[in-house]
Design a protein around this motif. Structure first.
Motif, PDB file in Angstrom:
ATOM      1  N   SER A  78      17.479  -9.499  -1.966  1.00 18.23           N
ATOM      2  CA  SER A  78      17.208  -8.289  -1.185  1.00 18.23           C
ATOM      3  C   SER A  78      18.266  -8.055  -0.118  1.00 18.23           C
ATOM      4  CB  SER A  78      15.826  -8.379  -0.535  1.00 18.23           C
ATOM      5  OG  SER A  78      15.506  -7.165   0.113  1.00 18.23           O
ATOM      6  N   ALA A  79      18.690  -9.133   0.539  1.00 17.70           N
ATOM      7  CA  ALA A  79      19.714  -9.007   1.579  1.00 17.70           C
ATOM      8  C   ALA A  79      21.045  -8.561   0.987  1.00 17.70           C
ATOM      9  CB  ALA A  79      19.883 -10.337   2.307  1.00 17.70           C
ATOM     10  N   PRO A  88       0.786  -1.245   0.000  1.00 17.58           N
ATOM     11  CA  PRO A  88       0.000   0.000   0.000  1.00 17.58           C
ATOM     12  C   PRO A  88       0.814   1.289   0.000  1.00 17.58           C
ATOM     13  CG  PRO A  88      -0.099  -1.094   2.139  1.00 17.58           C
ATOM     14  CD  PRO A  88       0.530  -2.060   1.198  1.00 17.58           C
ATOM     15  N   ASN A  89       2.012   1.260   0.517  1.00 18.36           N
ATOM     16  CA  ASN A  89       2.802   2.484   0.592  1.00 18.36           C
ATOM     17  C   ASN A  89       3.774   2.659  -0.571  1.00 18.36           C
ATOM     18  OD1 ASN A  89       1.669   3.200   3.142  1.00 18.36           O
ATOM     19  ND2 ASN A  89       3.070   1.750   4.142  1.00 18.36           N
ATOM     20  N   ALA A  90       3.796   1.691  -1.464  1.00 18.91           N
ATOM     21  CA  ALA A  90       4.737   1.734  -2.582  1.00 18.91           C
ATOM     22  C   ALA A  90       4.183   2.569  -3.729  1.00 18.91           C
ATOM     23  CB  ALA A  90       5.032   0.325  -3.064  1.00 18.91           C
ATOM     24  N   THR A  91       5.103   3.176  -4.464  1.00 15.58           N
ATOM     25  CA  THR A  91       4.749   3.987  -5.616  1.00 15.58           C
ATOM     26  C   THR A  91       5.372   3.386  -6.879  1.00 15.58           C
ATOM     27  OG1 THR A  91       6.694   5.413  -5.434  1.00 15.58           O
ATOM     28  CG2 THR A  91       4.738   6.040  -4.152  1.00 15.58           C
ATOM     29  N   ALA A  92       5.067   3.987  -8.023  1.00 13.49           N
ATOM     30  CA  ALA A  92       5.632   3.512  -9.291  1.00 13.49           C
ATOM     31  C   ALA A  92       7.154   3.547  -9.251  1.00 13.49           C
ATOM     32  CB  ALA A  92       5.107   4.359 -10.440  1.00 13.49           C
ATOM     33  N   SER A 140      12.739  -0.487   3.949  1.00 10.96           N
ATOM     34  CA  SER A 140      11.891  -1.627   4.296  1.00 10.96           C
ATOM     35  C   SER A 140      10.839  -1.875   3.216  1.00 10.96           C
ATOM     36  CB  SER A 140      11.209  -1.370   5.642  1.00 10.96           C
ATOM     37  OG  SER A 140      10.427  -0.176   5.585  1.00 10.96           O
ATOM     38  N   ARG A 141      10.360  -0.801   2.594  1.00 14.80           N
ATOM     39  CA  ARG A 141       9.363  -0.938   1.536  1.00 14.80           C
ATOM     40  C   ARG A 141       9.966  -1.613   0.311  1.00 14.80           C
ATOM     41  NH1 ARG A 141       7.886   3.958   1.596  1.00 14.80           N
ATOM     42  NH2 ARG A 141       9.191   4.776  -0.083  1.00 14.80           N
TER      43      ARG A 141
END
Length: 218
Positions: free
Chosen positions: A118-119, A43-47, A131-132
């Motif tokens: 990711s790590a 939900p907090n991510a953008t393009a 974190s996102r």
């Protein structure tokens, strides 16, 4: 001399184009995700986050999978050519079988490296990580793992076909896969016919599906 140039071009041209088309699937993923405005799962991510996550994930994935595609599977072309040049067809088939087996075994450590993409990025490029984006990169790279065995098989089969100077068939299949990837990407990410799509996760899933379709066609 003229004949040699023509033969070289007739063989190298389709191989080059097929490789470009295969790599274009990466650009398709990034382009489609760059037009994804939001995703309920993130939900907090953008393009910008979707675009950055896919780009960073691919950067690491390519740096480790090249060990398979430029090493293990490419050896099939060299060893297979030697066998066919000696008119030893059983040996050529054996080269293909062993090459596929060894390459698939190599997918295990490479796959582990991809699983922790990711790590790795958090360690190497901490300024680009949050974190996102951690969640996005982790999701993208792990779903894309579904395509790793398919990419390996496709590379092995393509290299073997090249030993027999069969280059146009892989080119046409790569073209179909690249075009299909565009359609499947758009549908799975953005939806179609009233369906809202899968969002971010749809892109690596689309690439995995079209990769396996390429294997079947080969």
């Amino acid at each position: 001399m003229h004949d040699e140039v023509w033969v070289w071009t007739a063989l190298a041209g389709p191989v080059l184009c097929a490789n470009v088309l295969t790599q274009s699937m990466t650009l398709t993923d990034i382009a489609v995700l760059g037009h994804l405005a939001s995703d309920e799962k993130f939900p907090n991510a953008t393009a910008v986050d979707f675009l950055a996550a896919a780009s960073l994930a691919y950067g690491w994935v390519y740096s480790i999978t090249i060990l398979i595609f430029a090493g293990f599977t490419s050896a099939i072309s060299v060893l297979g050519s030697q066998a066919l040049g000696a008119k030893n067809e059983p040996r050529a088939v054996q080269v293909l079988a062993v090459g596929i087996g060894v390459s698939l075994l190599a997918c295990i450590p490479i796959g582990i490296g991809q699983y922790y993409t990711s790590a790795v990025i958090a360690t190497l490029l901490p300024s680009t990580h949050s974190s996102r984006r951690h969640a996005l990169i982790q999701t993208f790279s792990r779903v894309l793992l579904l395509s790793l065995p398919g990419q390996t098989l496709a590379s092995a089969l393509t290299n073997f076909l090249q030993t027999m100077q069969v280059v146009r068939v892989p080119l046409l299949i790569s073209l179909a896969a690249a075009l299909g990837n565009i359609v499947v990407n758009v549908v799975l990410v953005h939806g179609a016919g009233g369906w809202s799509g899968l969002g971010f996760i749809g892109s690596p899933l689309a690439t995995s599906l079209t990769t396996w379709a390429r294997v079947v066609l080969l």
